[in-house]
Design an enzyme around this catalytic site. Structure first.
Site, PDB file in Angstrom:
ATOM      1  N   ARG A   1      -3.241   6.959   1.433  1.00 30.30           N
ATOM      2  CA  ARG A   1      -3.492   8.621   1.578  1.00 30.30           C
ATOM      3  C   ARG A   1      -2.795   8.981   2.849  1.00 30.30           C
ATOM      4  NH1 ARG A   1      -8.797   5.950   4.016  1.00 30.30           N
ATOM      5  NH2 ARG A   1      -6.954   4.562   3.925  1.00 30.30           N
TER       6      ARG A   1
ATOM      7  N   ASP B   1      -6.995  -2.232  -6.399  1.00 27.80           N
ATOM      8  CA  ASP B   1      -8.007  -3.033  -4.978  1.00 27.80           C
ATOM      9  C   ASP B   1      -8.432  -4.093  -5.364  1.00 27.80           C
ATOM     10  OD1 ASP B   1      -8.548  -1.650  -2.216  1.00 27.80           O
ATOM     11  OD2 ASP B   1      -9.712  -2.893  -2.433  1.00 27.80           O
TER      12      ASP B   1
ATOM     13  N   TYR C   1     -14.733 -11.377   2.228  1.00 29.09           N
ATOM     14  CA  TYR C   1     -15.569  -9.911   1.919  1.00 29.09           C
ATOM     15  C   TYR C   1     -17.102 -10.257   1.090  1.00 29.09           C
ATOM     16  CZ  TYR C   1     -11.346  -7.154   2.592  1.00 29.09           C
ATOM     17  OH  TYR C   1     -10.896  -6.088   3.439  1.00 29.09           O
TER      18      TYR C   1
ATOM     19  N   ARG D   1      -7.774  12.617  -4.338  1.00 31.59           N
ATOM     20  CA  ARG D   1      -8.849  11.735  -4.363  1.00 31.59           C
ATOM     21  C   ARG D   1     -10.029  12.811  -3.543  1.00 31.59           C
ATOM     22  NH1 ARG D   1     -11.735   9.419  -2.674  1.00 31.59           N
ATOM     23  NH2 ARG D   1     -11.252   8.322  -0.738  1.00 31.59           N
TER      24      ARG D   1
ATOM     25  N   ARG E   1       1.374  -1.068   0.058  1.00 32.38           N
ATOM     26  CA  ARG E   1      -0.205   0.177   0.048  1.00 32.38           C
ATOM     27  C   ARG E   1       0.787   1.437  -0.013  1.00 32.38           C
ATOM     28  NH1 ARG E   1      -5.455   0.348   2.345  1.00 32.38           N
ATOM     29  NH2 ARG E   1      -6.305  -2.350   2.552  1.00 32.38           N
TER      30      ARG E   1
HETATM   31  O1  CP3 Z   1       0.480  -1.095  -2.616  1.00 32.83           O
HETATM   32  C1  CP3 Z   1      -0.555   0.167  -3.050  1.00 32.83           C
HETATM   33  O2  CP3 Z   1       0.263   1.323  -3.157  1.00 32.83           O
HETATM   34  C2  CP3 Z   1      -1.345  -0.387  -4.102  1.00 32.83           C
HETATM   35  C3  CP3 Z   1      -2.806  -0.086  -4.072  1.00 32.83           C
HETATM   36  C4  CP3 Z   1      -3.914  -1.220  -3.186  1.00 32.83           C
HETATM   37  C5  CP3 Z   1      -5.068  -0.271  -2.830  1.00 32.83           C
HETATM   38  N1  CP3 Z   1      -5.732  -1.402  -2.185  1.00 32.83           N
HETATM   39  C6  CP3 Z   1      -4.863   0.795  -2.847  1.00 32.83           C
HETATM   40  C7  CP3 Z   1      -6.330   1.727  -1.921  1.00 32.83           C
HETATM   41  C8  CP3 Z   1      -3.560  -2.306  -2.857  1.00 32.83           C
HETATM   42  C9  CP3 Z   1      -2.648  -3.302  -2.769  1.00 32.83           C
HETATM   43  C10 CP3 Z   1      -4.760  -2.839  -2.394  1.00 32.83           C
HETATM   44  C11 CP3 Z   1      -5.061  -3.860  -1.974  1.00 32.83           C
HETATM   45  C12 CP3 Z   1      -6.009  -4.642  -0.705  1.00 32.83           C
HETATM   46  N2  CP3 Z   1      -7.221  -3.816  -0.637  1.00 32.83           N
HETATM   47  C13 CP3 Z   1      -6.048  -5.707   0.636  1.00 32.83           C
HETATM   48  C14 CP3 Z   1      -5.139  -6.234   0.395  1.00 32.83           C
HETATM   49  C15 CP3 Z   1      -3.762  -5.464   1.554  1.00 32.83           C
HETATM   50  C16 CP3 Z   1      -4.522  -5.399   2.986  1.00 32.83           C
HETATM   51  O3  CP3 Z   1      -4.080  -4.303   3.399  1.00 32.83           O
HETATM   52  O4  CP3 Z   1      -4.534  -6.222   2.929  1.00 32.83           O
HETATM   53  C17 CP3 Z   1      -7.266  -5.234   1.472  1.00 32.83           C
HETATM   54  C18 CP3 Z   1      -7.994  -6.308   2.234  1.00 32.83           C
HETATM   55  C19 CP3 Z   1      -7.900  -4.291   0.636  1.00 32.83           C
HETATM   56  C20 CP3 Z   1      -9.138  -3.893   0.822  1.00 32.83           C
HETATM   57  C21 CP3 Z   1      -9.317  -2.343   0.957  1.00 32.83           C
HETATM   58  N3  CP3 Z   1     -10.035  -1.072  -0.061  1.00 32.83           N
HETATM   59  C22 CP3 Z   1     -10.120  -1.622   2.391  1.00 32.83           C
HETATM   60  C23 CP3 Z   1     -10.391  -2.456   3.119  1.00 32.83           C
HETATM   61  C24 CP3 Z   1      -9.908  -0.174   2.144  1.00 32.83           C
HETATM   62  C25 CP3 Z   1     -10.469   0.423   2.905  1.00 32.83           C
HETATM   63  C26 CP3 Z   1      -9.632   0.638   4.175  1.00 32.83           C
HETATM   64  C27 CP3 Z   1      -8.786   1.708   3.833  1.00 32.83           C
HETATM   65  O5  CP3 Z   1      -7.782   0.907   4.067  1.00 32.83           O
HETATM   66  O6  CP3 Z   1      -9.117   2.570   3.714  1.00 32.83           O
HETATM   67  C28 CP3 Z   1     -10.137   0.122   0.689  1.00 32.83           C
HETATM   68  C29 CP3 Z   1      -9.678   1.587   0.104  1.00 32.83           C
HETATM   69  C30 CP3 Z   1      -8.681   1.389  -0.654  1.00 32.83           C
HETATM   70  N4  CP3 Z   1      -7.460   0.645  -1.076  1.00 32.83           N
HETATM   71  C31 CP3 Z   1      -7.750   2.753  -0.431  1.00 32.83           C
HETATM   72  C32 CP3 Z   1      -6.274   2.427  -0.979  1.00 32.83           C
HETATM   73  C33 CP3 Z   1      -5.527   3.495  -1.173  1.00 32.83           C
HETATM   74  C34 CP3 Z   1      -7.938   3.893   0.226  1.00 32.83           C
HETATM   75  C35 CP3 Z   1      -8.965   4.220  -0.059  1.00 32.83           C
HETATM   76  C36 CP3 Z   1      -9.622   5.507  -0.609  1.00 32.83           C
HETATM   77  O7  CP3 Z   1      -8.329   6.437  -1.403  1.00 32.83           O
HETATM   78  O8  CP3 Z   1      -9.648   6.506   0.352  1.00 32.83           O
END
Ligand code: CP3
Length: 362
Positions: free
Chosen positions: A43, A88, A166, A52, A39
């Protein structure tokens, strides 16, 4: 790894193939330990928050030019050794017919979760070229920016269990009781669901490699909620299937999970060239259990990045000392970076990993 680099060799410049990161993935000696952070785009970066203000997360993911821009933000800011395509794990569920929304302050919501056999039957399995074309296009575009920098690109997918979590819970969950109850009470429906998810995850990964991803990562973020015996019976065959399909493309794969210290060997046995481990286990102990047939990625506690530099540095050093400079260590966090992380700590961490291991290995 003989034969596995065929696709890489065909499509990537020599300097990318011989980058620190790809060398470590192949367990070859490196000039300094490679580092990237799960990640790493997101943010905690002001550049991301600025985008965003104008776009929703799904807009960023579904517009290839914007996805590439976000992918590049951490690459420009820090001396990272790999990029990960901005996407994602949840859009593949949308492609199967689930109604996905990222709700502000709440995280992802699937408005029509999978609860019954009929729900599972309704899930469609379509080719990723139809449902996830935006990410495949973003990968091809990102490669054009990354190749001149000699930085390899990682593609990724959620693993079948984490996707099921999910799909069945309908969003994030603390204890995952709905998905586990389905697994335990209706095995037939469960196997049907996991069969579909394994195909979707595997084909998606394979398509990303064909589009230009040089390494793949399978995220089984919530698999640690299972007992090892349940993992082996209800999950491992499907992770293995997804990995087998992905590997048809001939690129290396990182298999990552959290809470896996009770099932590390089982996770490894499902497949993967690199195993990603979290901080609940010493890296050295994890590596010893995994054996020398795989590379190891990890395993700093992401919260360490919220601490003052001295406290962070001590913990990073501990991880590196556990790896003892052995070929095949990729420095990473044990899970995704926190949104409260000061970017300056990321910068210092990346520099420290390179400096500390560069000196030691010379
Ligand atoms: O690593 C990177 O830079 C690539 C981007 C990436 C995102 N999600 C972008 C994202 C990756 C590799 C993921 C994987 C992901 N997404 C996982 C597996 C990794 C982990 O953390 O276990 C999971 C479980 C998700 C599901 C997910 N996506 C959740 C639970 C959420 C909301 C919670 C949160 O952290 O906000 C997201 C949203 C998300 N995916 C964001 C980003 C940058 C934040 C959302 C935003 O910009 O408002």
């Amino acid at each position: 790894m003989t034969g596995e680099t065929d696709l890489n060799a065909r499509t990537a410049p020599e300097k990318v193939i011989n980058s620190r990161f790809l060398k470590a993935v192949r367990r070859e000696p490196v000039d300094a330990t490679p580092i990237w952070l799960m990640r790493q785009a997101g943010r905690y970066m002001a550049e991301y928050r600025k985008l965003r203000e104008r776009y929703g997360i799904l807009d960023l993911i579904k517009t290839p030019e914007l996805a590439v821009e976000v992918t590049m933000q951490p690459i420009r800011a820090f001396d990272l050794d790999a990029a990960i395509i901005f996407a994602d794990i949840l859009p593949p569920l949308e492609g199967m017919g689930l109604d996905l929304e990222f709700v502000k302050g709440e995280g992802p919501v699937l408005h029509n979760p999978v609860r019954t056999r009929a729900d599972v039957e309704r899930l469609v399995v379509r080719p990723p070229q139809e449902t996830l074309r935006f990410t495949l296009e973003a990968i091809a575009l990102a490669r054009q920016e990354l190749d001149p920098l000699s930085i390899p690109l990682i593609g990724f997918s959620g693993a079948p269990f984490t996707l099921a979590a999910y799909a069945v819970e309908g969003g994030s969950s603390r204890s995952h009781e709905t998905v586990k109850a389905l697994m335990m009470s209706d095995p037939e429906t469960w196997h049907r669901l996991m069969d579909k998810l394994a195909t979707v995850a595997g084909e998606y990964l394979k398509a990303q490699a064909e589009a230009g991803a040089l390494v793949l990562q399978l995220f089984d973020s919530w698999v640690g909620t299972l007992s090892p015996a349940d993992y082996r019976q209800y999950v491992q065959p499907y992770s293995r299937r997804a990995i087998e399909i992905a590997k048809e493309a001939g690129v290396p794969l990182i298999h990552f999970g959290t809470g896996t210290s009770g099932m590390l060997e089982d996770l490894r046995d499902a497949g993967g060239d690199v195993i990603g481990v979290d901080w609940s286990i010493d890296l050295g102990g994890a590596w010893h259990r995994l054996g020398d047939g795989v590379a190891v990625q990890g395993n700093l506690d992401p919260v360490a990045l919220l601490a003052p530099w001295d406290a962070l540095k001590a913990r990073a050093k501990y991880v590196l000392d556990q790896a003892k400079g052995c070929p095949g260590h990729i420095f990473n966090l044990g899970h995704g970076i926190h949104k409260a992380t000061p970017p300056d700590n990321v910068k210092r961490l990346v520099e420290f990993v390179h400096e500390y291991t560069g000196k030691k290995q010379r």
